[in-house]
Design an enzyme around this catalytic site. Structure first.
Site, PDB file in Angstrom:
ATOM      1  N   GLU A  78     -30.801 -16.935 -33.681  1.00  0.00           N
ATOM      2  CA  GLU A  78     -29.969 -18.063 -33.233  1.00  0.00           C
ATOM      3  C   GLU A  78     -29.732 -18.004 -31.720  1.00  0.00           C
ATOM      4  OE1 GLU A  78     -29.764 -20.000 -35.558  1.00  0.00           O
ATOM      5  OE2 GLU A  78     -29.286 -19.023 -37.437  1.00  0.00           O
ATOM      6  N   SER A  82     -25.435 -14.587 -43.658  1.00  0.00           N
ATOM      7  CA  SER A  82     -26.624 -15.363 -43.324  1.00  0.00           C
ATOM      8  C   SER A  82     -26.989 -16.332 -44.440  1.00  0.00           C
ATOM      9  CB  SER A  82     -27.806 -14.434 -43.037  1.00  0.00           C
ATOM     10  OG  SER A  82     -27.620 -13.727 -41.836  1.00  0.00           O
TER      11      SER A  82
END
Length: 396
Positions: free
Chosen positions: A375, A103
């Site tokens: 996302e 990430s």
């Protein structure tokens, strides 16, 4: 006359020999990232997860930059300019160590850096991209809000003109890297639609309190962004995009990396389960010799190989001609779901040991609960594929 080859010994982690699909250069990228993760992060990651804090995140980010991983698929300004497959392989290896590590790299490169590279002015690119690529600066991406997730068009953050300047007000939520970032790409509503802004985090009125009490992505910095009438010069706006096309195109870049990364978490959990089943003895035999355990291992291996093949295909397609949004949704939706199921099944193979941080399985499973949602949720990616199949939008 056909001469049969001598049989190669089977690799239990790659029965389909997917490794043969890689070029020597791609294997070199994969091996370099794996070696870095094994040396620099693996010895500490369980402790970082347990403590909820990455030790020396700035030093780690700089090392990731030195390895060329930050914005590695972008061109120029100190970026490595590597292929989509190279970037995907890096994401897989990073997430095999921890989703939080992937990430950090993904938000830096595919969100903050990609937005500046794709939509920024030459001045913005020259100011920020070399530092972000080197890891001497950290970036974040402000789109999600406390009351605006799957529906970014409902965002409440606003930017209004004040002479030649802009004044930004609002809040962003669940922002990776937020409280350690040097620059934030923030999306806000204006009279001309949604616009993006390059916001140095030392701007008066900007704050980024860390979000605590997470049970997932604990080895990752997650923050709120507070924009309290911050004043920015006119040059802070991203000049090359208006509307939601800007942030959504950035998200597609990040979603592509997730399709690869999720398979890294799955591979790590499958590897742990396979090794544990061979060592754990019950009723006088290793549990790997029992039919039900073999069925679990087979199911995990099948889903891992299928998901990895899908990621490979998407990577080759992206390098060849680019990806449509629904194709990215295929990868994100399928591979996050499959990876989470692999981790859950691996946990059952390990029994009670499956919940211990002595093994990576529960850490990956907890992390994937976030990856499944961020996302783009399961529901949103399902409807994106559904719209492509039927021609009918079912979002409302």
């Amino acid at each position: 006359m056909h001469t049969p080859h001598s049989p190669r010994p089977a690799d239990p982690l790659d029965l389909l020999e997917l490794d043969s699909m890689l070029t020597p250069d791609e294997r070199a990228v994969r091996d370099a990232v794996r070696t870095f993760c094994d040396r620099r992060v693996e010895p500490h990651i369980a402790e970082w997860f347990e403590q909820g804090e990455i030790e020396d995140i700035r030093g780690l980010t700089k090392e990731l930059g030195e390895l060329g991983l930050l914005g590695m698929h972008l061109e120029g300004y100190g970026c490595a300019g590597m292929s989509a497959v190279d970037y995907g392989l890096a994401c897989l290896e990073l997430e095999a160590t921890d989703s939080g590590l992937r990430s950090l790299v993904s938000v830096q490169g595919s969100l903050a850096m990609f937005a500046i590279q794709a939509f920024g002015s030459e001045e913005q690119k020259e100011e920020w991209l070399p530092r972000l690529a080197a890891g001497t600066a950290i970036g974040c991406f402000g789109l999600t809000e406390p009351d605006s997730g799957s529906d970014p068009g409902s965002m409440r953050t606003t930017a209004r003109r004040d002479g030649d300047d802009w004044l930004l007000d609002g809040r962003k939520m669940w922002i990776t890297n937020g409280s350690v970032a040097d620059v934030a790409v923030v999306w806000a509503r204006t009279e001309d639609g949604v616009r993006g802004f390059v916001v140095p985090t030392d701007t008066p009125g900007f704050s980024a309190p860390a979000i605590k009490h997470k049970m997932s992505l604990r080895a990752s910095v997650t923050s709120e962004l507070v924009l309290d009438s911050i004043r920015l010069p006119g040059s802070a706006v991203l000049p090359e995009v208006r509307g939601l096309r800007g942030p959504l195109s950035c998200l597609n870049e990040a979603r592509y990396g997730i399709a690869w990364g999720a398979m890294g978490a799955a591979r790590s959990s499958f590897r742990a389960a396979l090794a544990y089943a061979g060592d754990r003895v019950q009723f006088g035999r290793p549990i790997s010799s029992f039919q039900l355990t073999q069925a679990k291992l087979t199911d995990m291996a099948l889903e891992l190989a299928k998901g990895t093949l899908l990621a490979f295909h998407l990577g080759r397609t992206k390098d060849d001609r680019g990806l449509r949004p629904e194709q990215v949704s295929y990868g994100k939706l399928n591979n996050t779901r499959a990876a989470l199921e692999i981790c859950r099944t691996a946990r059952t193979v390990l029994g009670a040991n499956g919940i211990s941080l002595e093994y990576p399985v529960i850490r990956h499973a907890n992390n994937l609960e976030s990856i499944l949602t961020y996302e783009g949720t399961v529901e949103m990616h399902t409807l994106m594929i559904g719209q492509a199949l039927t021609g009918q939008a079912a979002f409302r």
